[in-house]
Enzyme design. Structure first.
Site, PDB file in Angstrom:
ATOM      1  N   ASN A  17      39.975  58.803  37.517  1.00 13.06           N
ATOM      2  CA  ASN A  17      38.657  59.270  37.924  1.00 13.06           C
ATOM      3  C   ASN A  17      38.464  60.694  37.390  1.00 13.06           C
ATOM      4  O   ASN A  17      39.221  61.600  37.739  1.00 13.06           O
ATOM      5  CB  ASN A  17      38.574  59.244  39.462  1.00 13.06           C
ATOM      6  CG  ASN A  17      37.215  59.696  39.960  1.00 13.06           C
ATOM      7  OD1 ASN A  17      36.677  60.693  39.485  1.00 13.06           O
ATOM      8  ND2 ASN A  17      36.660  58.982  40.922  1.00 13.06           N
ATOM      9  N   ASP A  53      35.662  62.587  37.654  1.00 15.19           N
ATOM     10  CA  ASP A  53      34.563  63.323  38.291  1.00 15.19           C
ATOM     11  C   ASP A  53      34.830  64.825  38.354  1.00 15.19           C
ATOM     12  O   ASP A  53      33.939  65.646  38.143  1.00 15.19           O
ATOM     13  CB  ASP A  53      34.347  62.836  39.735  1.00 15.19           C
ATOM     14  CG  ASP A  53      33.777  61.434  39.815  1.00 15.19           C
ATOM     15  OD1 ASP A  53      33.358  60.887  38.776  1.00 15.19           O
ATOM     16  OD2 ASP A  53      33.769  60.874  40.926  1.00 15.19           O
ATOM     17  N   HIS A  54      36.073  65.180  38.682  1.00 18.21           N
ATOM     18  CA  HIS A  54      36.324  66.601  38.922  1.00 18.21           C
ATOM     19  C   HIS A  54      36.471  67.430  37.655  1.00 18.21           C
ATOM     20  O   HIS A  54      36.372  68.651  37.697  1.00 18.21           O
ATOM     21  CB  HIS A  54      37.510  66.783  39.863  1.00 18.21           C
ATOM     22  CG  HIS A  54      37.173  66.297  41.235  1.00 18.21           C
ATOM     23  ND1 HIS A  54      35.932  66.513  41.802  1.00 18.21           N
ATOM     24  CD2 HIS A  54      37.863  65.570  42.123  1.00 18.21           C
ATOM     25  CE1 HIS A  54      35.894  65.949  42.990  1.00 18.21           C
ATOM     26  NE2 HIS A  54      37.050  65.366  43.208  1.00 18.21           N
ATOM     27  N   ARG A  98      29.533  75.775  36.190  1.00 16.80           N
ATOM     28  CA  ARG A  98      29.037  76.835  35.325  1.00 16.80           C
ATOM     29  C   ARG A  98      27.759  76.441  34.582  1.00 16.80           C
ATOM     30  O   ARG A  98      26.880  77.264  34.375  1.00 16.80           O
ATOM     31  CB  ARG A  98      30.132  77.219  34.321  1.00 16.80           C
ATOM     32  CG  ARG A  98      29.702  78.167  33.233  1.00 16.80           C
ATOM     33  CD  ARG A  98      29.328  79.559  33.782  1.00 16.80           C
ATOM     34  NE  ARG A  98      30.503  80.297  34.171  1.00 16.80           N
ATOM     35  CZ  ARG A  98      31.132  81.166  33.382  1.00 16.80           C
ATOM     36  NH1 ARG A  98      30.703  81.397  32.165  1.00 16.80           N
ATOM     37  NH2 ARG A  98      32.188  81.815  33.825  1.00 16.80           N
ATOM     38  N   HIS A 120      31.840  58.414  39.350  1.00 17.17           N
ATOM     39  CA  HIS A 120      30.932  58.145  40.467  1.00 17.17           C
ATOM     40  C   HIS A 120      29.606  58.834  40.171  1.00 17.17           C
ATOM     41  O   HIS A 120      29.532  60.063  40.169  1.00 17.17           O
ATOM     42  CB  HIS A 120      31.565  58.698  41.754  1.00 17.17           C
ATOM     43  CG  HIS A 120      30.786  58.398  42.998  1.00 17.17           C
ATOM     44  ND1 HIS A 120      31.252  58.712  44.245  1.00 17.17           N
ATOM     45  CD2 HIS A 120      29.570  57.817  43.190  1.00 17.17           C
ATOM     46  CE1 HIS A 120      30.370  58.329  45.157  1.00 17.17           C
ATOM     47  NE2 HIS A 120      29.338  57.801  44.539  1.00 17.17           N
ATOM     48  N   ARG A 172      26.609  59.901  41.577  1.00 18.54           N
ATOM     49  CA  ARG A 172      26.071  60.098  42.926  1.00 18.54           C
ATOM     50  C   ARG A 172      24.569  60.319  42.867  1.00 18.54           C
ATOM     51  O   ARG A 172      24.038  60.835  41.877  1.00 18.54           O
ATOM     52  CB  ARG A 172      26.748  61.299  43.590  1.00 18.54           C
ATOM     53  CG  ARG A 172      28.246  61.139  43.779  1.00 18.54           C
ATOM     54  CD  ARG A 172      28.818  62.296  44.577  1.00 18.54           C
ATOM     55  NE  ARG A 172      28.456  62.195  45.961  1.00 18.54           N
ATOM     56  CZ  ARG A 172      29.283  61.851  46.948  1.00 18.54           C
ATOM     57  NH1 ARG A 172      30.546  61.598  46.692  1.00 18.54           N
ATOM     58  NH2 ARG A 172      28.859  61.789  48.185  1.00 18.54           N
ATOM     59  N   ARG A 184      25.882  65.479  41.659  1.00 21.55           N
ATOM     60  CA  ARG A 184      26.625  66.735  41.800  1.00 21.55           C
ATOM     61  C   ARG A 184      27.670  66.931  40.698  1.00 21.55           C
ATOM     62  O   ARG A 184      28.063  68.036  40.401  1.00 21.55           O
ATOM     63  CB  ARG A 184      27.280  66.840  43.177  1.00 21.55           C
ATOM     64  CG  ARG A 184      28.373  65.873  43.407  1.00 21.55           C
ATOM     65  CD  ARG A 184      29.052  66.102  44.727  1.00 21.55           C
ATOM     66  NE  ARG A 184      28.168  65.780  45.851  1.00 21.55           N
ATOM     67  CZ  ARG A 184      28.615  65.580  47.086  1.00 21.55           C
ATOM     68  NH1 ARG A 184      29.903  65.725  47.357  1.00 21.55           N
ATOM     69  NH2 ARG A 184      27.790  65.269  48.057  1.00 21.55           N
ATOM     70  N   GLU A 232      31.545  53.915  40.084  1.00 21.38           N
ATOM     71  CA  GLU A 232      31.421  53.910  41.541  1.00 21.38           C
ATOM     72  C   GLU A 232      29.972  54.221  41.884  1.00 21.38           C
ATOM     73  O   GLU A 232      29.381  55.144  41.311  1.00 21.38           O
ATOM     74  CB  GLU A 232      32.315  54.980  42.159  1.00 21.38           C
ATOM     75  CG  GLU A 232      33.785  54.740  41.936  1.00 21.38           C
ATOM     76  CD  GLU A 232      34.659  55.853  42.488  1.00 21.38           C
ATOM     77  OE1 GLU A 232      35.882  55.733  42.388  1.00 21.38           O
ATOM     78  OE2 GLU A 232      34.105  56.856  42.990  1.00 21.38           O
ATOM     79  N   THR A 291      33.916  60.908  49.128  1.00 23.93           N
ATOM     80  CA  THR A 291      33.669  59.666  49.863  1.00 23.93           C
ATOM     81  C   THR A 291      34.552  59.642  51.104  1.00 23.93           C
ATOM     82  O   THR A 291      35.771  59.703  50.992  1.00 23.93           O
ATOM     83  CB  THR A 291      33.983  58.455  48.960  1.00 23.93           C
ATOM     84  OG1 THR A 291      33.393  58.686  47.693  1.00 23.93           O
ATOM     85  CG2 THR A 291      33.441  57.181  49.561  1.00 23.93           C
ATOM     86  N   GLU A 295      38.754  47.565  46.900  1.00 20.84           N
ATOM     87  CA  GLU A 295      39.575  48.762  46.717  1.00 20.84           C
ATOM     88  C   GLU A 295      39.857  49.299  48.115  1.00 20.84           C
ATOM     89  O   GLU A 295      38.932  49.699  48.832  1.00 20.84           O
ATOM     90  CB  GLU A 295      38.845  49.808  45.866  1.00 20.84           C
ATOM     91  CG  GLU A 295      39.705  51.058  45.675  1.00 20.84           C
ATOM     92  CD  GLU A 295      39.150  52.020  44.633  1.00 20.84           C
ATOM     93  OE1 GLU A 295      38.574  51.554  43.625  1.00 20.84           O
ATOM     94  OE2 GLU A 295      39.279  53.235  44.844  1.00 20.84           O
ATOM     95  N   HIS A 340      42.113  56.819  46.702  1.00 18.88           N
ATOM     96  CA  HIS A 340      41.701  57.977  47.499  1.00 18.88           C
ATOM     97  C   HIS A 340      42.909  58.724  48.031  1.00 18.88           C
ATOM     98  O   HIS A 340      43.687  58.192  48.810  1.00 18.88           O
ATOM     99  CB  HIS A 340      40.774  57.614  48.673  1.00 18.88           C
ATOM    100  CG  HIS A 340      39.869  58.751  49.033  1.00 18.88           C
ATOM    101  ND1 HIS A 340      38.576  58.849  48.574  1.00 18.88           N
ATOM    102  CD2 HIS A 340      40.094  59.873  49.730  1.00 18.88           C
ATOM    103  CE1 HIS A 340      38.039  59.966  49.008  1.00 18.88           C
ATOM    104  NE2 HIS A 340      38.936  60.611  49.708  1.00 18.88           N
ATOM    105  N   GLY A 357      41.964  60.431  41.067  1.00 18.25           N
ATOM    106  CA  GLY A 357      41.247  61.518  40.427  1.00 18.25           C
ATOM    107  C   GLY A 357      41.771  62.892  40.766  1.00 18.25           C
ATOM    108  O   GLY A 357      42.341  63.596  39.927  1.00 18.25           O
TER     109      GLY A 357
END
Ligand code: PXP
Length: 251
Positions: A11, A13-14, A22, A54, A56, A60, A81, A112, A162, A201, A223
């Site tokens: 994952n 996302d981060h 930034r 994901h 969202r 974000r 996701e 989540t 999952e 998760h 992730g």
């Protein structure tokens, strides 16, 4: 090459959270980094079996353009996701990810929080699952290890579940052991009902060995820990480190 017995979805996302911190208001800047695509390609080169993002409702981190670009360029599978909204479903139908994982989503959460209440939202979810299935996307339900939720997932036509491992990950000792027992029961039932069993998760190289009591695991989506490790050792090495631990799983 022989198929490993447990697949890894990374994952990213981060990675994008960092870019957005930034460059949220200037994504066209030549400096807008780190790149979601570079993260995905690096994870793949290190052995990841799929890339998870994901999208969202509040955008974000992952943006629509990221999903589109990943769909075009990655060489493994794309796992999207998503919350069950018309807006995101339309995007999923257009982009055609290989997999969709349906997740609960609320605006205030940092990540989540709980599993999806499939049993309580059967009717709303059934149509979404059918639309995605008919469009060639396999669908997973992100659920707590609760037997009613497993049954409901099979009943509405999901191919996979999952199992939410947040409670497992955030506890130790007797509480973790109790959660492992719930995960085992949910995995057994899901397998009996013909579902593919995934988990995700809060998973880390440290807590995975405790998860190995759970049978029938096919794929993990990870992730935060991988991206956190990547800060110090690089993404390629962080993915390899995770895969090395995952190679010790025996169903
Ligand atoms: N699976 C699902 C459905 C998730 O929502 C998340 C968090 O985005 C993950 C897996 C990955 O969790 P983590 O970032 O804690 O590894």
């Amino acid at each position: 090459m022989p198929q490993p017995n447990l697949l890894l979805g990374v994952n990213i996302d981060h990675v994008v959270t960092l870019r957005q911190a930034r460059y949220r208001s200037m994504l066209e800047s030549p400096n807008a980094e780190p790149s979601a695509l570079e993260a995905a390609l690096t994870a793949e080169a290190a052995g990841a079996h799929s890339i998870t993002v994901h999208l969202r409702a509040d955008r974000r981190h992952i943006q629509d353009d990221d999903v589109q670009l990943l769909r075009q360029k990655i060489g493994t599978k794309l796992n999207l996701e998503m919350g069950n909204t018309r807006e995101i479903l339309d995007i999923a139908l257009r982009v055609r990810p290989d997999f969709v994982c349906m997740v609960p989503e609320n605006r205030e959460e940092v990540t989540t929080e709980g599993g999806l209440d499939v049993a309580g939202q059967r009717d709303a979810l059934r149509g979404t699952v059918k639309a995605l299935n008919d469009n060639g996307t396999r669908v997973s339900m992100f659920i707590d290890p609760d037997l009613d939720q497993v049954r409901a997932s099979a009943e509405i036509g999901a191919a996979m579940i999952e199992l939410h491992t947040g409670t497992f990950a955030n506890h130790t000792g007797a509480e973790r052991a109790a959660e492992v027992a719930r995960l085992c029961d949910a995995a057994e039932l899901g397998h009996t009902l013909g579902l593919q069993i995934n988990a995700g998760h809060g998973l880390t190289t440290r807590n995975l060995p405790d998860l190995w009591a759970v049978p029938h695991l096919a794929e993990l989506n990870i992730g935060h820990h991988i991206v956190s490790r990547a800060v110090f050792i690089g993404l390629r090495e962080a993915v390899r480190e995770m895969l090395a631990v995952m190679a010790t799983y025996r169903d």
